[in-house]
Design a protein around this motif. Structure first.
Motif, PDB file in Angstrom:
ATOM      1  N   ILE A  69       0.856  -1.178   0.000  1.00 55.18           N
ATOM      2  CA  ILE A  69       0.000   0.000   0.000  1.00 55.18           C
ATOM      3  C   ILE A  69       0.899   1.237   0.000  1.00 55.18           C
ATOM      4  CG2 ILE A  69      -1.911   1.170   1.155  1.00 55.18           C
ATOM      5  CD1 ILE A  69      -2.443  -1.852   0.433  1.00 55.18           C
ATOM      6  N   TYR A  70       0.594   2.176  -0.891  1.00 54.10           N
ATOM      7  CA  TYR A  70       1.383   3.402  -0.976  1.00 54.10           C
ATOM      8  C   TYR A  70       0.483   4.573  -1.304  1.00 54.10           C
ATOM      9  CZ  TYR A  70       1.222   2.540  -6.047  1.00 54.10           C
ATOM     10  OH  TYR A  70       0.799   2.314  -7.344  1.00 54.10           O
ATOM     11  N   THR A  71       1.005   5.771  -1.081  1.00 54.93           N
ATOM     12  CA  THR A  71       0.217   6.961  -1.386  1.00 54.93           C
ATOM     13  C   THR A  71       1.017   7.902  -2.281  1.00 54.93           C
ATOM     14  OG1 THR A  71      -1.065   8.805  -0.494  1.00 54.93           O
ATOM     15  CG2 THR A  71       0.910   8.191   0.736  1.00 54.93           C
ATOM     16  N   THR A  72       0.287   8.517  -3.185  1.00 54.45           N
ATOM     17  CA  THR A  72       0.870   9.490  -4.112  1.00 54.45           C
ATOM     18  C   THR A  72       0.230  10.865  -3.900  1.00 54.45           C
ATOM     19  OG1 THR A  72      -0.741   8.875  -5.814  1.00 54.45           O
ATOM     20  CG2 THR A  72       1.392   7.744  -5.861  1.00 54.45           C
ATOM     21  N   THR A  73      -0.392  11.070  -2.757  1.00 56.59           N
ATOM     22  CA  THR A  73      -1.121  12.321  -2.520  1.00 56.59           C
ATOM     23  C   THR A  73      -0.212  13.499  -2.193  1.00 56.59           C
ATOM     24  OG1 THR A  73      -1.459  11.741  -0.200  1.00 56.59           O
ATOM     25  CG2 THR A  73      -3.216  11.164  -1.732  1.00 56.59           C
ATOM     26  N   PHE A  74       1.031  13.224  -1.851  1.00 58.94           N
ATOM     27  CA  PHE A  74       1.952  14.294  -1.483  1.00 58.94           C
ATOM     28  C   PHE A  74       2.872  14.619  -2.664  1.00 58.94           C
ATOM     29  CE2 PHE A  74       0.915  11.879   2.348  1.00 58.94           C
ATOM     30  CZ  PHE A  74       0.370  12.888   3.137  1.00 58.94           C
ATOM     31  N   PRO A  75       3.015  15.887  -2.984  1.00 56.30           N
ATOM     32  CA  PRO A  75       3.883  16.255  -4.102  1.00 56.30           C
ATOM     33  C   PRO A  75       5.326  15.814  -3.848  1.00 56.30           C
ATOM     34  CG  PRO A  75       2.669  18.169  -3.277  1.00 56.30           C
ATOM     35  CD  PRO A  75       2.410  17.042  -2.348  1.00 56.30           C
ATOM     36  N   GLU A  76       5.956  15.350  -4.876  1.00 56.20           N
ATOM     37  CA  GLU A  76       7.385  15.029  -4.888  1.00 56.20           C
ATOM     38  C   GLU A  76       7.779  13.778  -4.114  1.00 56.20           C
ATOM     39  OE1 GLU A  76       8.915  18.626  -3.307  1.00 56.20           O
ATOM     40  OE2 GLU A  76       8.200  19.828  -4.988  1.00 56.20           O
ATOM     41  N   VAL A  77       6.831  13.103  -3.458  1.00 58.80           N
ATOM     42  CA  VAL A  77       7.182  11.920  -2.666  1.00 58.80           C
ATOM     43  C   VAL A  77       6.111  10.841  -2.818  1.00 58.80           C
ATOM     44  CG1 VAL A  77       7.778  11.046  -0.365  1.00 58.80           C
ATOM     45  CG2 VAL A  77       8.285  13.417  -0.940  1.00 58.80           C
ATOM     46  N   VAL A  78       6.559   9.597  -2.945  1.00 61.38           N
ATOM     47  CA  VAL A  78       5.681   8.432  -2.852  1.00 61.38           C
ATOM     48  C   VAL A  78       6.011   7.778  -1.516  1.00 61.38           C
ATOM     49  CG1 VAL A  78       5.116   6.159  -3.803  1.00 61.38           C
ATOM     50  CG2 VAL A  78       5.619   8.067  -5.348  1.00 61.38           C
ATOM     51  N   TYR A  79       5.012   7.672  -0.649  1.00 60.67           N
ATOM     52  CA  TYR A  79       5.206   7.038   0.644  1.00 60.67           C
ATOM     53  C   TYR A  79       4.667   5.616   0.599  1.00 60.67           C
ATOM     54  CZ  TYR A  79       6.272  11.623   2.624  1.00 60.67           C
ATOM     55  OH  TYR A  79       6.853  12.832   2.902  1.00 60.67           O
ATOM     56  N   VAL A  80       5.523   4.646   0.924  1.00 58.39           N
ATOM     57  CA  VAL A  80       5.096   3.256   1.029  1.00 58.39           C
ATOM     58  C   VAL A  80       4.642   3.056   2.468  1.00 58.39           C
ATOM     59  CG1 VAL A  80       5.746   0.837   0.783  1.00 58.39           C
ATOM     60  CG2 VAL A  80       6.736   2.555  -0.751  1.00 58.39           C
ATOM     61  N   LEU A  81       3.355   2.752   2.621  1.00 56.19           N
ATOM     62  CA  LEU A  81       2.745   2.721   3.944  1.00 56.19           C
ATOM     63  C   LEU A  81       2.768   1.351   4.604  1.00 56.19           C
ATOM     64  CD1 LEU A  81      -0.387   4.875   3.056  1.00 56.19           C
ATOM     65  CD2 LEU A  81       1.759   5.657   4.098  1.00 56.19           C
ATOM     66  N   HIS A  82       2.612   0.295   3.803  1.00 57.82           N
ATOM     67  CA  HIS A  82       2.482  -1.033   4.404  1.00 57.82           C
ATOM     68  C   HIS A  82       2.752  -2.089   3.345  1.00 57.82           C
ATOM     69  CE1 HIS A  82       1.308  -3.881   7.409  1.00 57.82           C
ATOM     70  NE2 HIS A  82       0.047  -4.037   7.064  1.00 57.82           N
ATOM     71  N   ALA A  83       3.364  -3.178   3.767  1.00 59.32           N
ATOM     72  CA  ALA A  83       3.593  -4.334   2.897  1.00 59.32           C
ATOM     73  C   ALA A  83       3.306  -5.576   3.731  1.00 59.32           C
ATOM     74  CB  ALA A  83       5.031  -4.347   2.391  1.00 59.32           C
ATOM     75  N   PHE A  84       2.469  -6.446   3.202  1.00 57.88           N
ATOM     76  CA  PHE A  84       2.108  -7.626   3.986  1.00 57.88           C
ATOM     77  C   PHE A  84       1.674  -8.779   3.096  1.00 57.88           C
ATOM     78  CE2 PHE A  84      -1.689  -5.099   3.470  1.00 57.88           C
ATOM     79  CZ  PHE A  84      -2.733  -6.001   3.319  1.00 57.88           C
TER      80      PHE A  84
END
Length: 118
Positions: A69-84
């Motif tokens: 699970i990741y988010t692209t809502t923030f400019p300039e950064v992709v945050y990987v939130l969870h891996a399972f």
């Protein structure tokens, strides 16, 4: 478009590293596309998070289901939130314990992003 930075939140990088190589290849490609502002054909919005800002890439390998699970809502950064590795037999629904982790880490990502901007 310049590549976005990739930031792993919590234990997501260690969890992802434990996945089979074939799964890591698929996920790595999906994250690389996200960094470039594109979306992997198998990436889909995670239900319950208000649209396409939180995405899920799922891959099956030898009868097991792996999700990142990741988010692209923030400019300039992709945050990987969870891996399972999905262990639930309750169909395609993401178990509540994982949804709770994702929500917590999304808040952490917002805090990290706010700190980066200040």
């Amino acid at each position: 478009m310049p590549q976005r930075q990739l930031v792993f939140v919590g234990s997501s990088i260690d969890d992802l590293r434990s996945f089979p190589e074939d799964v890591k290849d698929v996920v790595g490609y999906a994250l690389w596309l996200a960094q470039g502002g594109q979306q992997h054909p198998d990436a889909k919005p995670l239900k319950g998070f208000g649209g396409a800002g939180v995405l899920e890439i799922a891959d099956a390998y030898r009868g097991d289901a792996y999700r990142v699970i990741y988010t692209t809502t923030f400019p300039e950064v992709v945050y990987v939130l969870h891996a399972f590795k999905k262990k639930s037999t309750s169909g395609i629904t993401t178990p509540k314990q994982h949804i709770d982790v994702i929500k917590r880490r999304l808040k952490i990502a917002a805090e990290i992003h706010a700190e980066r901007k200040s």
